[in-house]
Design a protein around this motif. Structure first.
Motif, PDB file in Angstrom:
ATOM      1  N   PRO A  17       2.526  37.347 -67.291  1.00 53.92           N
ATOM      2  CA  PRO A  17       3.465  36.911 -66.334  1.00 53.92           C
ATOM      3  C   PRO A  17       2.946  36.891 -64.861  1.00 53.92           C
ATOM      4  CG  PRO A  17       4.421  38.737 -67.549  1.00 53.92           C
ATOM      5  CD  PRO A  17       2.889  38.901 -67.995  1.00 53.92           C
ATOM      6  N   LYS A  18       3.710  36.077 -64.114  1.00 53.18           N
ATOM      7  CA  LYS A  18       3.417  36.213 -62.750  1.00 53.18           C
ATOM      8  C   LYS A  18       1.966  36.016 -62.173  1.00 53.18           C
ATOM      9  CE  LYS A  18       7.535  39.167 -62.081  1.00 53.18           C
ATOM     10  NZ  LYS A  18       8.446  38.205 -61.765  1.00 53.18           N
ATOM     11  N   ASP A  20      -0.194  34.299 -60.033  1.00 50.83           N
ATOM     12  CA  ASP A  20       0.053  33.426 -58.736  1.00 50.83           C
ATOM     13  C   ASP A  20      -1.126  32.511 -58.384  1.00 50.83           C
ATOM     14  OD1 ASP A  20      -1.985  35.486 -57.652  1.00 50.83           O
ATOM     15  OD2 ASP A  20      -1.369  34.758 -55.825  1.00 50.83           O
ATOM     16  N   MET A  23      -4.619  33.428 -58.078  1.00 48.42           N
ATOM     17  CA  MET A  23      -5.546  33.901 -59.372  1.00 48.42           C
ATOM     18  C   MET A  23      -5.773  32.921 -60.306  1.00 48.42           C
ATOM     19  SD  MET A  23      -3.011  37.075 -60.695  1.00 48.42           S
ATOM     20  CE  MET A  23      -3.737  37.569 -62.359  1.00 48.42           C
ATOM     21  N   ALA A  77       3.150  32.092 -69.134  1.00 46.94           N
ATOM     22  CA  ALA A  77       4.254  33.156 -68.879  1.00 46.94           C
ATOM     23  C   ALA A  77       5.249  32.700 -67.697  1.00 46.94           C
ATOM     24  CB  ALA A  77       3.598  34.438 -68.940  1.00 46.94           C
ATOM     25  N   ASP A  79       6.945  32.620 -64.180  1.00 43.34           N
ATOM     26  CA  ASP A  79       6.373  32.615 -62.635  1.00 43.34           C
ATOM     27  C   ASP A  79       5.179  32.184 -62.419  1.00 43.34           C
ATOM     28  OD1 ASP A  79       9.005  33.576 -61.479  1.00 43.34           O
ATOM     29  OD2 ASP A  79       8.467  35.492 -62.425  1.00 43.34           O
ATOM     30  N   CYS A  82       3.242  31.386 -58.727  1.00 43.10           N
ATOM     31  CA  CYS A  82       4.067  31.880 -57.717  1.00 43.10           C
ATOM     32  C   CYS A  82       3.191  31.894 -56.496  1.00 43.10           C
ATOM     33  CB  CYS A  82       4.942  33.086 -57.993  1.00 43.10           C
ATOM     34  SG  CYS A  82       3.686  34.127 -58.242  1.00 43.10           S
ATOM     35  N   GLY A  83       3.591  32.259 -55.353  1.00 42.20           N
ATOM     36  CA  GLY A  83       2.770  32.649 -54.147  1.00 42.20           C
ATOM     37  C   GLY A  83       2.342  31.446 -53.577  1.00 42.20           C
ATOM     38  N   SER A  84       1.043  31.427 -52.772  1.00 39.26           N
ATOM     39  CA  SER A  84       0.494  30.606 -51.810  1.00 39.26           C
ATOM     40  C   SER A  84       0.558  28.827 -52.219  1.00 39.26           C
ATOM     41  CB  SER A  84      -1.029  30.745 -51.818  1.00 39.26           C
ATOM     42  OG  SER A  84      -1.636  29.654 -51.686  1.00 39.26           O
ATOM     43  N   SER A  85       0.959  28.305 -51.269  1.00 43.60           N
ATOM     44  CA  SER A  85       1.013  26.698 -51.747  1.00 43.60           C
ATOM     45  C   SER A  85      -0.477  25.972 -51.897  1.00 43.60           C
ATOM     46  CB  SER A  85       1.747  25.888 -50.399  1.00 43.60           C
ATOM     47  OG  SER A  85       0.910  26.249 -49.217  1.00 43.60           O
ATOM     48  N   ARG A  86      -1.460  26.564 -52.077  1.00 49.23           N
ATOM     49  CA  ARG A  86      -2.580  25.847 -52.152  1.00 49.23           C
ATOM     50  C   ARG A  86      -2.729  24.584 -53.074  1.00 49.23           C
ATOM     51  NH1 ARG A  86      -6.511  31.021 -53.357  1.00 49.23           N
ATOM     52  NH2 ARG A  86      -4.771  31.806 -51.713  1.00 49.23           N
ATOM     53  N   PHE A 106       8.244  28.485 -63.257  1.00 50.35           N
ATOM     54  CA  PHE A 106       7.023  28.165 -62.498  1.00 50.35           C
ATOM     55  C   PHE A 106       7.293  28.287 -61.030  1.00 50.35           C
ATOM     56  CE2 PHE A 106       6.293  25.966 -66.363  1.00 50.35           C
ATOM     57  CZ  PHE A 106       5.153  26.210 -66.625  1.00 50.35           C
ATOM     58  N   ASP A 108       7.780  27.131 -57.330  1.00 50.89           N
ATOM     59  CA  ASP A 108       8.387  25.812 -56.886  1.00 50.89           C
ATOM     60  C   ASP A 108       7.296  24.825 -56.315  1.00 50.89           C
ATOM     61  OD1 ASP A 108      10.707  24.673 -57.307  1.00 50.89           O
ATOM     62  OD2 ASP A 108      11.657  25.390 -55.641  1.00 50.89           O
ATOM     63  N   ILE A 109       6.379  25.574 -55.267  1.00 50.56           N
ATOM     64  CA  ILE A 109       5.498  24.590 -54.591  1.00 50.56           C
ATOM     65  C   ILE A 109       4.482  24.179 -55.697  1.00 50.56           C
ATOM     66  CG2 ILE A 109       4.029  24.564 -52.595  1.00 50.56           C
ATOM     67  CD1 ILE A 109       5.402  26.952 -51.797  1.00 50.56           C
ATOM     68  N   ASN A 113       3.210  20.437 -56.790  1.00 49.63           N
ATOM     69  CA  ASN A 113       1.959  19.849 -56.532  1.00 49.63           C
ATOM     70  C   ASN A 113       1.211  19.475 -57.703  1.00 49.63           C
ATOM     71  OD1 ASN A 113       1.709  20.430 -53.949  1.00 49.63           O
ATOM     72  ND2 ASN A 113       0.917  22.789 -54.200  1.00 49.63           N
TER      73      ASN A 113
ATOM     74  N   SER B 135       2.437  27.963 -47.602  1.00 43.20           N
ATOM     75  CA  SER B 135       3.712  28.374 -48.262  1.00 43.20           C
ATOM     76  C   SER B 135       4.644  29.305 -47.465  1.00 43.20           C
ATOM     77  CB  SER B 135       3.388  29.342 -49.547  1.00 43.20           C
ATOM     78  OG  SER B 135       2.824  30.471 -49.114  1.00 43.20           O
ATOM     79  N   ARG B 236      11.586  27.981 -51.189  1.00 38.73           N
ATOM     80  CA  ARG B 236      10.568  27.230 -50.242  1.00 38.73           C
ATOM     81  C   ARG B 236      11.026  27.099 -48.669  1.00 38.73           C
ATOM     82  NH1 ARG B 236       9.406  21.815 -51.727  1.00 38.73           N
ATOM     83  NH2 ARG B 236      11.652  21.817 -52.390  1.00 38.73           N
ATOM     84  N   ARG B 435       2.090  39.633 -49.071  1.00 38.30           N
ATOM     85  CA  ARG B 435       1.819  39.370 -50.686  1.00 38.30           C
ATOM     86  C   ARG B 435       0.691  40.700 -51.096  1.00 38.30           C
ATOM     87  NH1 ARG B 435       1.280  32.902 -50.281  1.00 38.30           N
ATOM     88  NH2 ARG B 435       3.362  32.646 -50.767  1.00 38.30           N
ATOM     89  N   PHE B 437      -0.295  40.314 -54.642  1.00 42.76           N
ATOM     90  CA  PHE B 437      -0.765  39.863 -55.968  1.00 42.76           C
ATOM     91  C   PHE B 437      -2.467  40.615 -56.141  1.00 42.76           C
ATOM     92  CE2 PHE B 437       1.770  36.309 -54.689  1.00 42.76           C
ATOM     93  CZ  PHE B 437       2.850  36.297 -55.636  1.00 42.76           C
TER      94      PHE B 437
END
Lengths: 208, 470
Positions: A17-18, A20, A23, A77, A79, A82-86, A106, A108-109, A113, B135, B236, B435, B437
């Protein structure tokens, strides 16, 4: 963008799960230049999960199992993304050879993408995802069918799961339309809008 | 005559709708687009391939922040040690020049983290629709702007080519924060408590309006911290109603309207607050009157607890998926269930980022560090060059240096290590960033996020520490 209609492909279960976007596409890969049209970001995809500190493949990681080498679907799994918009994370998915992701939720950003790059993102309830994981583990290398027009996932054993998708995205994926091409047909509306907007936000008029 | 009550979000969104696709998404006009160097080269490549220009060059501003070194900045483009990192910045220089965009670059005195300088320069204003390929764009919502992240390739090139963006209208959630923040706590503690409650996926599909007496009492620096972390609750977009705090913050900033245009803008801004009786799709209330300083223990921001708590047991979680995840998080973080959070020793401290790199944050950290010494390596990267200069004018730099901190230049720096400022493998950091992570601050690095005073306290003791007991 390549149209997405029906995908019948090997699916890999990834039950962490999760995960990001950092990763999915670590920063040290994300900063590398990607030549347009070349799958240069395949190497970075889930790199630190796929490889150990000495860059040897982790034998126990699902995508390193021989049966999943040709997978085009990842059953993820909660989320995932998640995290950065890259957006490099979406390119990495694509460059690795995946065309669809299935999961309970998932970022959202990241989701946006993926759709922008012709990767279908399918949200199913956790119970359905767990069932897909179970069937895929029982029969490594099994295939899943995703029919976008019918909004239907067919599991290896034939059980089916309906999914929702935003209708604008569905249409553009089915036809392989990219947004800029669509928007150019709205240009006269944009110009009319701008005329009005300049009057309301007059302090911004010099830049609009 | 009765009118339909609207939320602030609806008002700003509706103001920017150019058209609606038959299938449902809306085409939104983008007032300002900030283009940061991280992967923007993908978007510029798309323009080049299609033979397109930036349609409205004055509405697009390039900003370089993530990849700038925090040392040797006087050397300009000669100050990079890693050629790959230098190349990312060069591509941004080249693309901004080729497409005719203003560029707040490495040598610009206005240089800083995009989400810090956009407000600082008055580029961000109430009621504007803003995009940025990062983000944490929601940060700008603290001034009542509707600010949203875009992908650095397709969506960014779409904004540049058309000055618009296709979006599905999100639902709206109001998070009401009430109560007086107790001594030792900050807006960072409040937003971490919110995220722990809502969860990292809880805001997916929503725009958040942060409201309540706590938010109203916050300074602009504190509000920017709150909106900054909207995305850590899955949303967002995060917004705060403009008020006198906003207007006095805006007034006189370089890009803020002046004279008669200021009055006209004020009239527009005053029309933005949510109407009484407006309906939200979800409401969350949180009282912070008894809040203790909050730190993260796990591998995403929802894994946050008061510093007085202990590391949780996987068995505390009823949901089997969560239990599996917590087991993994504890393995990664090398923590034992049940140990006190204050028994966790740290190797390094970082203060900075678009979350907590503003002047108020530096003052709060300095307040803790005055007359004390860090026992672990620690560094500060101010959110902007202007903040760095102001901090130096106030003598904060001397307090930090006397406490053993490295006083660096402004960059996104160790928040995600883009510029090479990383936490070493196996090291544990106390960090004012957003973050935690796996691998966020470097491969195999372990991150605990917290407020600037809490990070300062951790530096002094070498452990996660309740700043109230220092």
């Amino acid at each position: 963008m390549e149209p997405f209609t029906v995908l019948n492909a090997i699916a890999a279960p990834l039950d962490i799960p999760k995960i990001d976007t950092g990763m999915i596409m670590p920063g040290r890969y994300s900063r590398k230049y990607r030549r347009p049209g070349h799958p240069d970001y395949a190497e970075g995809f889930l790199h630190d999960l796929r490889f150990d500190a000495d860059n040897n493949p982790r034998a126990d990681f699902v995508l390193n199992v021989p049966e999943y080498q040709e997978a085009k679907i990842l059953v993820a799994a909660a989320d995932f993304g998640c995290g950065s918009s890259r957006e490099t994370a979406a390119y990495a998915v694509l460059d690795y050879g995946l065309r669809a992701l299935i999961g309970p939720s998932f970022g959202d950003i990241f989701n946006g993408n993926c759709l922008q790059n012709g990767i279908l993102v399918v949200v199913l309830p956790q119970e359905a995802v767990s069932e897909l994981w179970r069937q895929l583990r029982e029969q490594p290398g099994a295939r899943i069918i995703i029919d976008l027009e019918k909004q239907m996932v067919t599991a290896p054993r034939g059980d089916t799961y309906a999914f929702d998708i935003e209708p604008t995205r569905k249409k553009r994926l089915l036809l392989g339309l990219d947004d800029v091409g669509v928007t150019m047909e709205y240009m006269s509306k944009i110009e009319v809008f701008e005329e009005r907007h300049r009057k309301v936000l007059s302090w911004l008029a010099p830049i609009i | 005559m009765p009118t339909v009550p609207f939320t602030m979000f609806q008002k700003v969104w509706d103001r920017h709708v150019v058209a609606k696709a038959p299938e449902g998404e809306e085409l939104l006009f983008v007032d300002r687009s900030f283009i940061i160097e991280g992967n923007a080269f993908l978007g510029f490549d798309q323009l080049r391939i299609a033979g397109r220009k930036v349609r409205k060059p004055l509405q697009n501003i390039a900003i370089t922040d993530h990849y700038l070194p925090t040392l040797n900045r006087a050397a300009g483009m000669g100050g990079f040690t890693n050629p790959e990192i230098r190349r990312v910045v060069e591509m941004q220089n080249e693309n901004a020049a080729e497409f005719g965009l203003e560029h707040i670059d490495i040598t610009d005195p206005r240089q800083g983290i995009a989400h810090v300088i956009a407000a600082e320069l008055g580029l961000t204003q109430p009621g504007l629709l803003i995009t940025c390929n990062d983000s944490h764009t929601a940060t700008n919502g603290a001034l009542g702007a509707l600010a949203m992240p875009v992908g650095a390739s397709n969506q960014l090139s779409h904004v540049m080519a058309t000055q618009t963006l296709w979006q599905k209208r999100p639902k709206v959630m109001r998070i009401t924060i009430d109560g007086v923040l107790p001594p030792g706590t900050t807006s960072k503690d409040a937003i971490l408590a919110v995220i722990a409650r809502v969860g990292i996926g809880g805001g997916v599909g929503y725009a958040i309006e942060f409201a309540g007496s706590t938010v109203r009492a916050m300074s602009m620096d504190a509000r920017l911290t709150v909106c900054n972390m909207s995305v850590e609750a899955g949303a967002r977009i995060g917004m705060i109603t403009p008020d006198d705090t906003t207007y006095s913050y805006m007034c006189g900033r370089p890009y803020a309207p002046k004279g008669a245009e200021w009055d006209k803008a004020m009239a527009f801004w005053r029309s933005l607050p949510t109407d009484d009786g407006a309906r939200f799709d979800r409401e969350v209330h949180i009282d912070v009157s008894n809040l203790a300083p909050v730190v993260s223990w796990g591998t995403n921001p929802e894994d946050s607890l008061p510093i007085t708590a202990s590391v949780p047991h996987p068995t505390d979680y009823a949901d089997p998926e969560q239990r599996r995840r917590v087991e993994r998080a504890l393995r990664y973080m090398k923590l034992t269930p049940g140990m006190h959070l204050t028994d966790i020793t740290i190797d390094r401290v970082f203060i900075g980022s678009c979350t907590n790199g503003r002047l108020e944050d530096l003052r709060a950290a300095a307040n803790v560090l005055k007359g004390r010494r860090a026992v672990v390596p620690a560094m500060i990267s101010p959110g902007s060059t202007a903040i760095k200069q102001q901090a130096e004018a106030e003598g904060l730099d001397r307090i930090f240096i006397a406490a053993g901190f490295e006083w660096r230049h402004s960059s996104c720096s160790m928040c995600n290590g883009s510029n090479g400022d990383v936490v070493a493998p196996g090291e544990r950091s106390a960090s004012t960033t957003n973050r935690n992570f796996e691998g966020r601050q470097g491969p195999d690095a372990m991150t605990h996020i917290m407020s600037p005073p809490m990070a300062a306290a951790a530096a002094v003791t070498g452990k996660l520490t309740d700043v109230r007991t220092l």
